[in-house]
Design a protein around this motif. Structure first.
Motif, mmCIF file in Angstrom:
data_model
loop_
_atom_site.group_PDB
_atom_site.id
_atom_site.type_symbol
_atom_site.label_atom_id
_atom_site.label_comp_id
_atom_site.label_asym_id
_atom_site.label_seq_id
_atom_site.Cartn_x
_atom_site.Cartn_y
_atom_site.Cartn_z
ATOM 1 N N LYS A 243 45.311 33.385 51.744
ATOM 2 C CA LYS A 243 45.680 33.629 50.343
ATOM 3 C C LYS A 243 46.218 32.356 49.687
ATOM 4 O O LYS A 243 46.331 32.285 48.464
ATOM 5 C CB LYS A 243 46.698 34.762 50.244
ATOM 6 N N ASN A 244 46.542 31.332 50.521
ATOM 7 C CA ASN A 244 47.008 30.051 49.967
ATOM 8 C C ASN A 244 45.925 29.344 49.157
ATOM 9 O O ASN A 244 46.227 28.452 48.377
ATOM 10 C CB ASN A 244 47.472 29.126 51.092
ATOM 11 N N PHE A 245 44.670 29.747 49.365
ATOM 12 C CA PHE A 245 43.557 29.117 48.651
ATOM 13 C C PHE A 245 43.038 29.995 47.515
ATOM 14 O O PHE A 245 41.952 29.755 46.992
ATOM 15 C CB PHE A 245 42.429 28.790 49.624
ATOM 16 N N CYS A 246 43.824 30.983 47.135
ATOM 17 C CA CYS A 246 43.477 31.835 45.996
ATOM 18 C C CYS A 246 44.360 31.471 44.818
ATOM 19 O O CYS A 246 45.584 31.446 44.940
ATOM 20 C CB CYS A 246 43.676 33.311 46.338
ATOM 21 N N SER A 247 43.755 31.175 43.685
ATOM 22 C CA SER A 247 44.502 30.778 42.496
ATOM 23 C C SER A 247 44.463 31.894 41.461
ATOM 24 O O SER A 247 43.492 32.656 41.388
ATOM 25 C CB SER A 247 43.904 29.497 41.911
ATOM 26 N N SER A 248 45.499 31.975 40.646
ATOM 27 C CA SER A 248 45.543 32.986 39.590
ATOM 28 C C SER A 248 44.709 32.569 38.379
ATOM 29 O O SER A 248 44.523 33.352 37.450
ATOM 30 C CB SER A 248 46.993 33.237 39.153
ATOM 31 N N SER A 249 44.217 31.342 38.392
ATOM 32 C CA SER A 249 43.374 30.863 37.298
ATOM 33 C C SER A 249 42.089 30.243 37.864
ATOM 34 O O SER A 249 41.978 29.979 39.064
ATOM 35 C CB SER A 249 44.119 29.822 36.455
ATOM 36 N N GLN A 250 41.121 30.025 36.992
ATOM 37 C CA GLN A 250 39.859 29.420 37.409
ATOM 38 C C GLN A 250 40.103 28.002 37.938
ATOM 39 O O GLN A 250 40.921 27.265 37.406
ATOM 40 C CB GLN A 250 38.891 29.379 36.235
ATOM 41 N N VAL A 251 39.395 27.629 38.992
ATOM 42 C CA VAL A 251 39.544 26.312 39.597
ATOM 43 C C VAL A 251 38.196 25.594 39.568
ATOM 44 O O VAL A 251 37.166 26.182 39.918
ATOM 45 C CB VAL A 251 40.041 26.427 41.055
ATOM 46 N N ILE A 252 38.201 24.341 39.136
ATOM 47 C CA ILE A 252 36.988 23.524 39.131
ATOM 48 C C ILE A 252 37.144 22.439 40.188
ATOM 49 O O ILE A 252 38.079 21.635 40.146
ATOM 50 C CB ILE A 252 36.730 22.893 37.755
ATOM 51 N N MET B 48 41.385 37.010 37.612
ATOM 52 C CA MET B 48 41.436 37.405 39.012
ATOM 53 C C MET B 48 40.083 37.907 39.460
ATOM 54 O O MET B 48 39.179 38.059 38.663
ATOM 55 C CB MET B 48 42.503 38.491 39.218
ATOM 56 N N ALA B 49 39.955 38.192 40.760
ATOM 57 C CA ALA B 49 38.708 38.749 41.267
ATOM 58 C C ALA B 49 38.466 40.090 40.613
ATOM 59 O O ALA B 49 39.354 40.673 39.977
ATOM 60 C CB ALA B 49 38.783 38.902 42.789
ATOM 61 N N ALA B 50 37.223 40.604 40.756
ATOM 62 C CA ALA B 50 36.875 41.879 40.143
ATOM 63 C C ALA B 50 37.908 42.928 40.498
ATOM 64 O O ALA B 50 38.291 43.088 41.648
ATOM 65 C CB ALA B 50 35.494 42.318 40.625
ATOM 66 N N GLY B 51 38.385 43.650 39.516
ATOM 67 C CA GLY B 51 39.407 44.656 39.725
ATOM 68 C C GLY B 51 40.812 44.089 39.626
ATOM 69 O O GLY B 51 41.792 44.805 39.785
ATOM 70 N N GLY B 52 40.941 42.768 39.349
ATOM 71 C CA GLY B 52 42.253 42.157 39.162
ATOM 72 C C GLY B 52 42.984 41.833 40.448
ATOM 73 O O GLY B 52 44.184 41.600 40.433
ATOM 74 N N HIS B 53 42.283 41.804 41.584
ATOM 75 C CA HIS B 53 42.927 41.548 42.865
ATOM 76 C C HIS B 53 42.510 40.187 43.404
ATOM 77 O O HIS B 53 41.457 39.675 43.076
ATOM 78 C CB HIS B 53 42.543 42.630 43.882
ATOM 79 N N ILE B 54 43.372 39.632 44.272
ATOM 80 C CA ILE B 54 42.968 38.412 44.953
ATOM 81 C C ILE B 54 42.058 38.788 46.118
ATOM 82 O O ILE B 54 42.111 39.907 46.626
ATOM 83 C CB ILE B 54 44.179 37.587 45.441
ATOM 84 N N LEU B 55 41.200 37.849 46.514
ATOM 85 C CA LEU B 55 40.270 38.098 47.614
ATOM 86 C C LEU B 55 40.437 36.995 48.661
ATOM 87 O O LEU B 55 39.620 36.100 48.776
ATOM 88 C CB LEU B 55 38.827 38.145 47.089
ATOM 89 N N PRO B 56 41.530 37.051 49.448
ATOM 90 C CA PRO B 56 41.706 36.051 50.503
ATOM 91 C C PRO B 56 40.822 36.372 51.702
ATOM 92 O O PRO B 56 40.731 37.525 52.114
ATOM 93 C CB PRO B 56 43.189 36.167 50.857
#
Length: 203
Positions: A13-22, A1-9
């Motif tokens: 937030k539909n474009f935030c993934s819980s895993s790394q995206v290539i 996740m983003a720094a601190g374990g949070h999502i950063l929409p």
């Protein structure tokens, strides 16, 4: 996740993934579609489309759409007297749902004065519906070499641009987006970099 374990929409937030995206970026030829680029995943599914002035008909303006063609983000360069006397050129990204709004989702500042480091680009995000504080980022590295990163104020890398391993062609490269980070925001920043460095989005 983003720094601190949070999502950063930032866009959604539909474009935030819980895993790394290539993601893979491929330029579109000017003569065929008017300029811009396409972003796909590793299965070649189109995730984003970016149109430049050859399509939009306006200089210093970019449009980011999703894979279905739905407009997400309108990016404009701020001009006029304010920019003329500033040490930065400023790009602003707006939600297409609020085109008349004076409040952008993010700003990219490009130095154009010998007073500041010409290679130091800054990104700022104001308060939005997902967060109640300002966030700042920087571009480190050199985009034309396909070797740069977007880092936060604590030095954490949120996304990286690198060469495509399967080809030596400069019209294709990869963007690695870390968990929790808004991919649409990252691609919006990449679109600005493409335009600044005379990429496929310019006329």
């Amino acid at each position: 996740m983003a720094a601190g374990g949070h999502i950063l929409p930032i866009i959604s937030k539909n474009f935030c993934s819980s895993s790394q995206v290539i993601l893979r970026v491929r330029k579109r030829p000017h003569v065929v579609t008017g300029g811009g680029f396409v972003v796909t995943d590793w299965s070649q599914k189109v995730i984003f489309r970016i149109d430049g002035c050859g399509v939009l008909g306006r200089k210093d303006e970019l449009l980011v759409s999703d894979g279905n063609g739905n407009a997400l983000l309108l990016i404009r360069r701020k001009g006029g007297l304010v920019e003329a006397i500033s040490i930065y050129r400023q790009w602003r990204g707006y939600s297409v749902e609020f085109q008349g709004s004076d409040k952008p989702l993010f700003r990219v500042k490009q130095p154009h004065s010998c007073i500041v480091n010409q290679n130091l680009m800054k990104i700022s995000i104001d308060e939005n519906e997902y967060q109640n504080r300002r966030r700042d980022f920087e571009i480190k590295g050199y985009f034309p070499d396909r070797a740069c990163s977007i880092v936060d104020s604590k030095g954490n890398v949120i996304a990286e641009v690198g060469p495509e391993e399967i080809t030596a062609r400069n019209d294709m490269y990869r963007v690695v987006v870390n968990p929790g980070i808004d991919q649409a925001f990252v691609i919006g920043v990449i679109a600005v970099l493409d335009y600044i460095y005379d990429g496929s989005t310019r006329c």
